[in-house]
Design an enzyme around this catalytic site. Sequence first.
Site, PDB file in Angstrom:
ATOM      1  CG  HIS A 173      -3.285   3.038   2.306  1.00  0.00           C
ATOM      2  ND1 HIS A 173      -3.777   2.685   1.066  1.00  0.00           N
ATOM      3  CD2 HIS A 173      -3.361   1.918   3.078  1.00  0.00           C
ATOM      4  CE1 HIS A 173      -4.118   1.412   1.094  1.00  0.00           C
ATOM      5  NE2 HIS A 173      -3.892   0.917   2.289  1.00  0.00           N
ATOM      6  CB  CYS A 233      -0.940  -0.004   1.194  1.00  0.00           C
ATOM      7  SG  CYS A 233      -1.907  -1.498   1.290  1.00  0.00           S
ATOM      8  CG  ASN A 274      -6.623  -1.388   1.331  1.00  0.00           C
ATOM      9  OD1 ASN A 274      -5.926  -0.920   0.438  1.00  0.00           O
ATOM     10  ND2 ASN A 274      -6.113  -1.896   2.440  1.00  0.00           N
TER      11      ASN A 274
HETATM   12  O1  UT7 Z   1      -3.756  -1.619   3.667  1.00  0.00           O
HETATM   13  C1  UT7 Z   1      -2.753  -2.076   4.488  1.00  0.00           C
HETATM   14  C2  UT7 Z   1      -2.997  -1.799   5.880  1.00  0.00           C
HETATM   15  N1  UT7 Z   1      -4.205  -2.434   6.328  1.00  0.00           N
HETATM   16  C3  UT7 Z   1      -4.825  -1.974   7.368  1.00  0.00           C
HETATM   17  O2  UT7 Z   1      -4.385  -0.980   7.891  1.00  0.00           O
HETATM   18  C4  UT7 Z   1      -6.020  -2.705   7.885  1.00  0.00           C
HETATM   19  C5  UT7 Z   1      -5.989  -2.677   9.362  1.00  0.00           C
HETATM   20  N2  UT7 Z   1      -7.022  -3.450  10.038  1.00  0.00           N
HETATM   21  C6  UT7 Z   1      -8.341  -3.152  10.014  1.00  0.00           C
HETATM   22  O3  UT7 Z   1      -8.774  -2.303   9.264  1.00  0.00           O
HETATM   23  C7  UT7 Z   1      -9.245  -3.854  10.982  1.00  0.00           C
HETATM   24  O4  UT7 Z   1      -8.463  -4.571  11.907  1.00  0.00           O
HETATM   25  C8  UT7 Z   1     -10.259  -4.813  10.330  1.00  0.00           C
HETATM   26  C9  UT7 Z   1     -11.331  -4.023   9.612  1.00  0.00           C
HETATM   27  C10 UT7 Z   1      -9.561  -5.736   9.359  1.00  0.00           C
HETATM   28  C11 UT7 Z   1     -10.958  -5.656  11.408  1.00  0.00           C
HETATM   29  O5  UT7 Z   1     -11.556  -4.825  12.375  1.00  0.00           O
HETATM   30  P1  UT7 Z   1     -11.320  -5.124  13.939  1.00  0.00           P
HETATM   31  O6  UT7 Z   1     -12.126  -4.126  14.668  1.00  0.00           O
HETATM   32  O7  UT7 Z   1      -9.840  -5.120  14.160  1.00  0.00           O
HETATM   33  O8  UT7 Z   1     -11.969  -6.541  14.116  1.00  0.00           O
HETATM   34  P2  UT7 Z   1     -11.313  -7.925  14.592  1.00  0.00           P
HETATM   35  O9  UT7 Z   1     -10.380  -8.453  13.529  1.00  0.00           O
HETATM   36  O10 UT7 Z   1     -10.759  -7.749  15.964  1.00  0.00           O
HETATM   37  O11 UT7 Z   1     -12.590  -8.848  14.642  1.00  0.00           O
HETATM   38  C12 UT7 Z   1     -13.662  -8.583  15.524  1.00  0.00           C
HETATM   39  C13 UT7 Z   1     -14.764  -9.608  15.283  1.00  0.00           C
HETATM   40  C14 UT7 Z   1     -14.289 -11.070  15.285  1.00  0.00           C
HETATM   41  O12 UT7 Z   1     -15.266 -11.836  15.935  1.00  0.00           O
HETATM   42  P3  UT7 Z   1     -15.052 -12.303  17.466  1.00  0.00           P
HETATM   43  O13 UT7 Z   1     -13.765 -13.094  17.446  1.00  0.00           O
HETATM   44  O14 UT7 Z   1     -14.938 -11.022  18.255  1.00  0.00           O
HETATM   45  O15 UT7 Z   1     -16.277 -13.100  17.737  1.00  0.00           O
HETATM   46  C15 UT7 Z   1     -14.283 -11.428  13.819  1.00  0.00           C
HETATM   47  O16 UT7 Z   1     -14.489 -12.792  13.590  1.00  0.00           O
HETATM   48  O17 UT7 Z   1     -15.387  -9.396  14.004  1.00  0.00           O
HETATM   49  C16 UT7 Z   1     -15.448 -10.623  13.291  1.00  0.00           C
HETATM   50  N3  UT7 Z   1     -15.361 -10.353  11.878  1.00  0.00           N
HETATM   51  C17 UT7 Z   1     -16.456 -10.121  11.108  1.00  0.00           C
HETATM   52  N4  UT7 Z   1     -17.753 -10.094  11.388  1.00  0.00           N
HETATM   53  C18 UT7 Z   1     -18.599  -9.800  10.383  1.00  0.00           C
HETATM   54  C19 UT7 Z   1     -14.243 -10.254  11.101  1.00  0.00           C
HETATM   55  N5  UT7 Z   1     -14.588  -9.955   9.829  1.00  0.00           N
HETATM   56  C20 UT7 Z   1     -15.950  -9.867   9.806  1.00  0.00           C
HETATM   57  C21 UT7 Z   1     -16.887  -9.591   8.798  1.00  0.00           C
HETATM   58  N6  UT7 Z   1     -18.195  -9.555   9.127  1.00  0.00           N
HETATM   59  N7  UT7 Z   1     -16.529  -9.324   7.524  1.00  0.00           N
END
Ligand code: UT7
Length: 333
Positions: A254, A113, A284
Amino acid sequence: MFASFKSIASYIPERVFKNSDFEKIIDTSDEWIVKRTGIKERRFAAEHEATSDLAFEASKIAIQRAGIDAEEIDCILVATISPDFLCMPSTACVLAERLGIENIPAFDISAACSGFIYLLSIAKAYVESNTYKNILIVGAEKLSAITDFSDRSTCVLFGDGAGAAVIGTTQEKSSSVLDISISSNGKYQDFLVTPGGGSRTPIRADNVDKNLQYMKMKGNETFKLAVKTLASDVKDILQRNNISPKDIRFFIPHQANLRIIKAVGELLDFSIEQSVITVDKYGNTSAASIPMAMNDIYEEGRLKKGDLILLDAFGGGLTWGSALLYFNGGNLI
Ligand code: UT7
């Protein structure tokens, strides 16, 4: 002589894929995606379109807007993590052929990115060392080709698109690319990785069965590091150039996650009017995200010649970088 940002353009694939379309194929909801990422929809390239095709469409416009002919381009640089071909030829060489340009250097770089800012730093060095005069830089991605559509934690995040710019020369510092910083830390290489297909895990049926050819991400760890790194990187470049956030016309980060953009904007004291946001409509798009966002404000008539802008990126590697520049393209509106 200084490097100068002469034009900006993008290509946005036609096919719109809404969050509600994901609700039909995986266990997710529009509400979760919007709340956690700010993404409402993204664009996917057509089956027959490859990354170079997206790059070509953006490049044609960038060259025309720079007021030059394709033959005047003397170097082509492409940043992508979804090249037409895994090893060779480079997407830049394929693009050169599409543009009808021969016998000039053309190569790809891999900085995920942060790719567009890495390209800008190479172009600046080439121009200011009098090596090349009109460099086409392109961030282009068909991420849908390397996305695992059964993995809900990654597939909702990414989109396809391309952004291109011509970097030329200027005698005036006040219309130049003022400063760029790029960096990396391989310690965090497993935060964002496409594990299969390279020499470490070659393409073999068993690896393909495990979906190793697709992007994987440690989302939460990446999120925290992204906010910290993006903010400190920007503070450094502003301080070094004795510029305050209020002097910046547009902050173009980004586009990975609206929560990251807002958190970084707040830490740096950028107003909501200064921050450019396109993640809601494109998701993204990795190396393409910054030039696509820049082109949006250009085509809206907001970005004008002479505006001081700040680019800031973070991505796989891990890599990051920021750039401070005066836009020196012609006004569109
Ligand atoms: O481009 C390069 C750089 N990239 C980034 O900077 C991306 C950085 N990361 C992020 O943007 C975020 O971490 C995400 C959007 C990817 C995820 O958000 P989060 O608030 O960090 O969520 P998490 O990964 O901690 O997941 C929370 C919950 C999990 O469920 P449990 O374990 O709490 O029951 C996941 O299984 O959300 C669940 N989950 C979803 N639920 C519904 C993960 N993906 C989904 C989904 N729909 N698509």
